[in-house]
Design a protein around this motif. Sequence first.
Motif, PDB file in Angstrom:
ATOM      1  N   ARG A   8       0.830  -1.282   0.108  1.00  0.00           N
ATOM      2  CA  ARG A   8      -0.003  -0.028  -0.058  1.00  0.00           C
ATOM      3  C   ARG A   8       0.815   1.278   0.031  1.00  0.00           C
ATOM      4  O   ARG A   8       0.422   2.265  -0.607  1.00  0.00           O
ATOM      5  N   LEU A   9       1.916   1.416   0.707  1.00  0.00           N
ATOM      6  CA  LEU A   9       2.939   2.554   0.810  1.00  0.00           C
ATOM      7  C   LEU A   9       4.049   2.379   0.067  1.00  0.00           C
ATOM      8  O   LEU A   9       5.112   1.796   0.760  1.00  0.00           O
ATOM      9  N   ARG A  63      -2.755  -3.828  10.578  1.00  0.00           N
ATOM     10  CA  ARG A  63      -3.865  -3.459  10.284  1.00  0.00           C
ATOM     11  C   ARG A  63      -4.366  -2.009  10.563  1.00  0.00           C
ATOM     12  O   ARG A  63      -4.665  -1.331   9.844  1.00  0.00           O
ATOM     13  N   ARG A  64      -3.560  -1.482  11.991  1.00  0.00           N
ATOM     14  CA  ARG A  64      -4.039  -0.138  12.182  1.00  0.00           C
ATOM     15  C   ARG A  64      -3.369   0.809  11.342  1.00  0.00           C
ATOM     16  O   ARG A  64      -3.900   1.964  10.949  1.00  0.00           O
ATOM     17  N   SER A  65      -2.034   0.644  10.960  1.00  0.00           N
ATOM     18  CA  SER A  65      -1.309   1.645  10.260  1.00  0.00           C
ATOM     19  C   SER A  65      -1.875   1.471   8.807  1.00  0.00           C
ATOM     20  O   SER A  65      -1.768   2.540   8.238  1.00  0.00           O
ATOM     21  N   GLU A  66      -2.412   0.361   8.321  1.00  0.00           N
ATOM     22  CA  GLU A  66      -2.846   0.337   6.990  1.00  0.00           C
ATOM     23  C   GLU A  66      -4.108   1.212   6.742  1.00  0.00           C
ATOM     24  O   GLU A  66      -4.465   1.714   5.735  1.00  0.00           O
ATOM     25  N   ARG A  67      -4.747   1.352   7.780  1.00  0.00           N
ATOM     26  CA  ARG A  67      -6.113   2.212   7.955  1.00  0.00           C
ATOM     27  C   ARG A  67      -5.809   3.566   7.657  1.00  0.00           C
ATOM     28  O   ARG A  67      -6.237   4.415   6.716  1.00  0.00           O
ATOM     29  N   LEU A  68      -4.575   4.170   8.235  1.00  0.00           N
ATOM     30  CA  LEU A  68      -3.948   5.402   8.021  1.00  0.00           C
ATOM     31  C   LEU A  68      -3.640   5.381   6.555  1.00  0.00           C
ATOM     32  O   LEU A  68      -3.834   6.628   5.992  1.00  0.00           O
ATOM     33  N   VAL A  69      -2.916   4.680   6.135  1.00  0.00           N
ATOM     34  CA  VAL A  69      -2.260   4.793   4.636  1.00  0.00           C
ATOM     35  C   VAL A  69      -3.847   4.842   3.863  1.00  0.00           C
ATOM     36  O   VAL A  69      -3.702   5.767   2.849  1.00  0.00           O
ATOM     37  N   ASN A  70      -4.676   4.035   3.880  1.00  0.00           N
ATOM     38  CA  ASN A  70      -5.794   4.154   3.125  1.00  0.00           C
ATOM     39  C   ASN A  70      -6.569   5.629   3.133  1.00  0.00           C
ATOM     40  O   ASN A  70      -7.070   5.923   2.233  1.00  0.00           O
ATOM     41  N   GLN A  71      -6.600   6.091   4.353  1.00  0.00           N
ATOM     42  CA  GLN A  71      -7.089   7.617   4.543  1.00  0.00           C
ATOM     43  C   GLN A  71      -6.424   8.442   3.725  1.00  0.00           C
ATOM     44  O   GLN A  71      -6.772   9.357   2.724  1.00  0.00           O
ATOM     45  N   TRP A  72      -4.854   8.364   3.769  1.00  0.00           N
ATOM     46  CA  TRP A  72      -4.045   9.278   2.791  1.00  0.00           C
ATOM     47  C   TRP A  72      -4.331   8.938   1.463  1.00  0.00           C
ATOM     48  O   TRP A  72      -4.125   9.878   0.710  1.00  0.00           O
ATOM     49  N   LEU A  73      -4.504   7.727   0.936  1.00  0.00           N
ATOM     50  CA  LEU A  73      -4.701   7.541  -0.407  1.00  0.00           C
ATOM     51  C   LEU A  73      -5.917   8.013  -0.826  1.00  0.00           C
ATOM     52  O   LEU A  73      -5.871   8.098  -2.254  1.00  0.00           O
ATOM     53  N   ARG A  74      -6.962   8.173  -0.099  1.00  0.00           N
ATOM     54  CA  ARG A  74      -8.326   8.847  -0.361  1.00  0.00           C
ATOM     55  C   ARG A  74      -7.935  10.339  -0.688  1.00  0.00           C
ATOM     56  O   ARG A  74      -9.110  10.831  -1.116  1.00  0.00           O
ATOM     57  N   CYS A  75      -7.124  10.916  -0.098  1.00  0.00           N
ATOM     58  CA  CYS A  75      -6.981  12.245  -0.034  1.00  0.00           C
ATOM     59  C   CYS A  75      -6.710  12.749  -1.457  1.00  0.00           C
ATOM     60  O   CYS A  75      -5.944  12.366  -2.132  1.00  0.00           O
TER      61      CYS A  75
END
Length: 75
Positions: A8-9, A63-75
């Motif tokens: 993801r990142l 899992r927790r850090s992936e959620r933050l990456v997904n938020q960033w990707l949606r920006c």
Amino acid sequence: MHTGSRDRLHLSKLPAFRNWAVSQGYTVEPERGVYEVLRLRKDGEAPLIFWFHHGGDHATTDRRSERLVNQWLRC
């Protein structure tokens, strides 16, 4: 059970992601160990840790850090 991601990142995007996370209220902490590439913390919560996966070009997330990456990707 989904435990995280290795795709993801991209490591080349790590500085932009780090800057965005700081703008969202996260604090960057010193990495621990040779495989950590980023450690973030917010409001006394457990840290979000991103690791270097040998031979890869993406940071490994849980899992927790992936959620933050997904938020960033949606920006």
